[in-house]
Design a protein around this motif. Sequence first.
Motif, PDB file in Angstrom:
ATOM      1  N   LEU A  37      29.055 -21.983 -28.912  1.00 56.66           N
ATOM      2  CA  LEU A  37      29.492 -21.563 -27.591  1.00 56.66           C
ATOM      3  C   LEU A  37      30.638 -22.441 -27.105  1.00 56.66           C
ATOM      4  O   LEU A  37      31.642 -21.942 -26.591  1.00 56.66           O
ATOM      5  N   ALA A  38      30.520 -23.739 -27.278  1.00 54.05           N
ATOM      6  CA  ALA A  38      31.579 -24.659 -26.858  1.00 54.05           C
ATOM      7  C   ALA A  38      32.872 -24.362 -27.611  1.00 54.05           C
ATOM      8  O   ALA A  38      33.956 -24.358 -27.025  1.00 54.05           O
ATOM      9  N   SER A  39      32.768 -24.073 -28.901  1.00 55.24           N
ATOM     10  CA  SER A  39      33.942 -23.748 -29.702  1.00 55.24           C
ATOM     11  C   SER A  39      34.602 -22.474 -29.173  1.00 55.24           C
ATOM     12  O   SER A  39      35.825 -22.389 -29.062  1.00 55.24           O
ATOM     13  N   HIS A  40      33.799 -21.492 -28.844  1.00 56.99           N
ATOM     14  CA  HIS A  40      34.331 -20.239 -28.302  1.00 56.99           C
ATOM     15  C   HIS A  40      35.024 -20.483 -26.966  1.00 56.99           C
ATOM     16  O   HIS A  40      36.108 -19.965 -26.720  1.00 56.99           O
ATOM     17  N   LEU A  41      34.399 -21.260 -26.099  1.00 58.94           N
ATOM     18  CA  LEU A  41      34.980 -21.523 -24.789  1.00 58.94           C
ATOM     19  C   LEU A  41      36.279 -22.313 -24.901  1.00 58.94           C
ATOM     20  O   LEU A  41      37.183 -22.125 -24.091  1.00 58.94           O
ATOM     21  N   ASP A  42      36.388 -23.170 -25.907  1.00 58.79           N
ATOM     22  CA  ASP A  42      37.627 -23.920 -26.120  1.00 58.79           C
ATOM     23  C   ASP A  42      38.784 -22.979 -26.442  1.00 58.79           C
ATOM     24  O   ASP A  42      39.942 -23.263 -26.138  1.00 58.79           O
ATOM     25  N   ARG A  43      38.475 -21.823 -27.059  1.00 61.19           N
ATOM     26  CA  ARG A  43      39.519 -20.868 -27.451  1.00 61.19           C
ATOM     27  C   ARG A  43      39.761 -19.793 -26.398  1.00 61.19           C
ATOM     28  O   ARG A  43      40.657 -18.986 -26.531  1.00 61.19           O
ATOM     29  N   PRO A  45      40.986 -18.634 -22.827  1.00 62.47           N
ATOM     30  CA  PRO A  45      41.768 -19.086 -21.666  1.00 62.47           C
ATOM     31  C   PRO A  45      40.974 -18.954 -20.371  1.00 62.47           C
ATOM     32  O   PRO A  45      40.219 -17.999 -20.185  1.00 62.47           O
ATOM     33  N   ASP A  46      41.139 -19.907 -19.491  1.00 65.90           N
ATOM     34  CA  ASP A  46      40.502 -19.900 -18.168  1.00 65.90           C
ATOM     35  C   ASP A  46      38.979 -19.883 -18.240  1.00 65.90           C
ATOM     36  O   ASP A  46      38.322 -19.412 -17.323  1.00 65.90           O
ATOM     37  N   SER A  47      38.381 -20.376 -19.307  1.00 71.33           N
ATOM     38  CA  SER A  47      36.924 -20.340 -19.440  1.00 71.33           C
ATOM     39  C   SER A  47      36.239 -21.335 -18.502  1.00 71.33           C
ATOM     40  O   SER A  47      35.040 -21.242 -18.304  1.00 71.33           O
TER      41      SER A  47
END
Length: 49
Positions: A37-43, A45-47
């Motif tokens: 999830l953290a990896s996805h949020l890093d990619r 924008p505006d997460s």
Amino acid sequence: MTAQALEKDIRTWTTAWNTGPRPCIWTKTADEILEGLASHLDRTPDSEN
């Protein structure tokens, strides 16, 4: 599809599922899920908003 039709379909599915439910078997640890999830949020924008 109307909201009423969607609600009817969901209720029909829920009723069928509840007659023979199966347990969820997790294949990842909580840490692995949170890392993904953290990896996805890093990619995304505006997460952080």
